[in-house]
Design a protein around this motif. Structure first.
Motif, PDB file in Angstrom:
ATOM      1  N   ALA A 278       0.834  -1.209   0.000  1.00 54.21           N
ATOM      2  CA  ALA A 278       0.000   0.000   0.000  1.00 54.21           C
ATOM      3  C   ALA A 278       0.868   1.258   0.000  1.00 54.21           C
ATOM      4  O   ALA A 278       0.591   2.214  -0.743  1.00 54.21           O
ATOM      5  CB  ALA A 278      -0.931   0.001   1.206  1.00 54.21           C
ATOM      6  N   LEU A 279       1.932   1.262   0.798  1.00 52.56           N
ATOM      7  CA  LEU A 279       2.830   2.421   0.825  1.00 52.56           C
ATOM      8  C   LEU A 279       3.536   2.603  -0.512  1.00 52.56           C
ATOM      9  O   LEU A 279       3.738   3.731  -0.968  1.00 52.56           O
ATOM     10  CB  LEU A 279       3.850   2.272   1.952  1.00 52.56           C
ATOM     11  N   ALA A 280       3.900   1.510  -1.162  1.00 52.82           N
ATOM     12  CA  ALA A 280       4.560   1.599  -2.460  1.00 52.82           C
ATOM     13  C   ALA A 280       3.619   2.193  -3.502  1.00 52.82           C
ATOM     14  O   ALA A 280       4.020   3.058  -4.294  1.00 52.82           O
ATOM     15  CB  ALA A 280       5.042   0.217  -2.900  1.00 52.82           C
ATOM     16  N   ILE A 281       2.379   1.754  -3.499  1.00 48.16           N
ATOM     17  CA  ILE A 281       1.412   2.278  -4.469  1.00 48.16           C
ATOM     18  C   ILE A 281       1.105   3.748  -4.188  1.00 48.16           C
ATOM     19  O   ILE A 281       1.023   4.563  -5.120  1.00 48.16           O
ATOM     20  CB  ILE A 281       0.130   1.427  -4.463  1.00 48.16           C
ATOM     21  N   VAL A 282       0.957   4.112  -2.911  1.00 48.17           N
ATOM     22  CA  VAL A 282       0.712   5.513  -2.553  1.00 48.17           C
ATOM     23  C   VAL A 282       1.891   6.383  -2.986  1.00 48.17           C
ATOM     24  O   VAL A 282       1.705   7.479  -3.535  1.00 48.17           O
ATOM     25  CB  VAL A 282       0.451   5.647  -1.032  1.00 48.17           C
ATOM     26  N   THR A 283       3.108   5.897  -2.769  1.00 49.29           N
ATOM     27  CA  THR A 283       4.299   6.638  -3.184  1.00 49.29           C
ATOM     28  C   THR A 283       4.314   6.845  -4.689  1.00 49.29           C
ATOM     29  O   THR A 283       4.584   7.948  -5.179  1.00 49.29           O
ATOM     30  CB  THR A 283       5.564   5.888  -2.744  1.00 49.29           C
ATOM     31  N   LEU A 284       4.021   5.801  -5.431  1.00 46.12           N
ATOM     32  CA  LEU A 284       4.033   5.904  -6.884  1.00 46.12           C
ATOM     33  C   LEU A 284       2.941   6.855  -7.385  1.00 46.12           C
ATOM     34  O   LEU A 284       3.205   7.713  -8.238  1.00 46.12           O
ATOM     35  CB  LEU A 284       3.860   4.527  -7.521  1.00 46.12           C
ATOM     36  N   VAL A 285       1.744   6.736  -6.855  1.00 47.38           N
ATOM     37  CA  VAL A 285       0.637   7.586  -7.320  1.00 47.38           C
ATOM     38  C   VAL A 285       0.890   9.054  -6.979  1.00 47.38           C
ATOM     39  O   VAL A 285       0.730   9.942  -7.832  1.00 47.38           O
ATOM     40  CB  VAL A 285      -0.700   7.088  -6.729  1.00 47.38           C
ATOM     41  N   LEU A 286       1.304   9.328  -5.747  1.00 46.71           N
ATOM     42  CA  LEU A 286       1.577  10.721  -5.369  1.00 46.71           C
ATOM     43  C   LEU A 286       2.772  11.283  -6.133  1.00 46.71           C
ATOM     44  O   LEU A 286       2.771  12.455  -6.527  1.00 46.71           O
ATOM     45  CB  LEU A 286       1.823  10.825  -3.863  1.00 46.71           C
ATOM     46  N   GLY A 287       3.792  10.468  -6.348  1.00 42.66           N
ATOM     47  CA  GLY A 287       4.948  10.924  -7.112  1.00 42.66           C
ATOM     48  C   GLY A 287       4.597  11.252  -8.547  1.00 42.66           C
ATOM     49  O   GLY A 287       5.014  12.280  -9.081  1.00 42.66           O
ATOM     50  N   LEU A 288       3.809  10.384  -9.176  1.00 46.26           N
ATOM     51  CA  LEU A 288       3.400  10.662 -10.553  1.00 46.26           C
ATOM     52  C   LEU A 288       2.470  11.868 -10.638  1.00 46.26           C
ATOM     53  O   LEU A 288       2.563  12.661 -11.585  1.00 46.26           O
ATOM     54  CB  LEU A 288       2.737   9.427 -11.163  1.00 46.26           C
ATOM     55  N   LEU A 289       1.584  12.026  -9.644  1.00 44.01           N
ATOM     56  CA  LEU A 289       0.719  13.200  -9.610  1.00 44.01           C
ATOM     57  C   LEU A 289       1.543  14.479  -9.496  1.00 44.01           C
ATOM     58  O   LEU A 289       1.313  15.456 -10.217  1.00 44.01           O
ATOM     59  CB  LEU A 289      -0.273  13.100  -8.454  1.00 44.01           C
ATOM     60  N   SER A 290       2.523  14.468  -8.601  1.00 43.04           N
ATOM     61  CA  SER A 290       3.384  15.627  -8.436  1.00 43.04           C
ATOM     62  C   SER A 290       4.186  15.916  -9.703  1.00 43.04           C
ATOM     63  O   SER A 290       4.346  17.069 -10.099  1.00 43.04           O
ATOM     64  CB  SER A 290       4.321  15.396  -7.248  1.00 43.04           C
TER      65      SER A 290
END
Length: 110
Positions: free
Chosen positions: A28-40
């Motif tokens: 879950a943390l990996a997916i959150v990191t990827l989604v927020l990073g790509l959004l940013s």
């Protein structure tokens, strides 16, 4: 006999748990990191390339999502267990860093 023939799908099975154990928190943390990073990252490219989108609120949003992606990603990197998780986490951290830098360059946190 019914049930003796097994069919396999032609699509590869993608998993972050290559060691055979379940890691729901790290996944879950990996997916959150990827989604927020790509959004940013995407928001950073928008404020960089679209002149009408250069607002302070968007720059702050870009910087905040990039910073959260980096902090969550660094914690997830410390507790990650498999190579696949680390690949997703580092991708999110790098994208978040670029988004954070672009957000700061266009007025975020100032």
């Amino acid at each position: 006999m019914a049930g003796t023939v097994r069919t396999r799908s032609r699509l590869p099975h993608i998993t972050l748990n290559s060691d055979g154990r379940s890691h729901p928190l790290v996944n879950a943390l990996a997916i959150v990191t990827l989604v927020l990073g790509l959004l940013s990252f995407v928001l950073g490219l928008v404020i960089r390339n679209v002149p009408s989108a250069d607002s302070t609120a968007m720059a702050i949003l870009t910087a905040v999502t990039g910073l959260v992606s980096m902090v969550v990603g660094l914690y997830a990197q410390m507790i990650s267990a498999t190579r696949e998780e680390r690949i997703v986490i580092v991708t999110g951290i790098i994208a978040g860093f670029v988004g954070l830098a672009l957000g700061l360059a266009h007025g975020g946190f100032s």
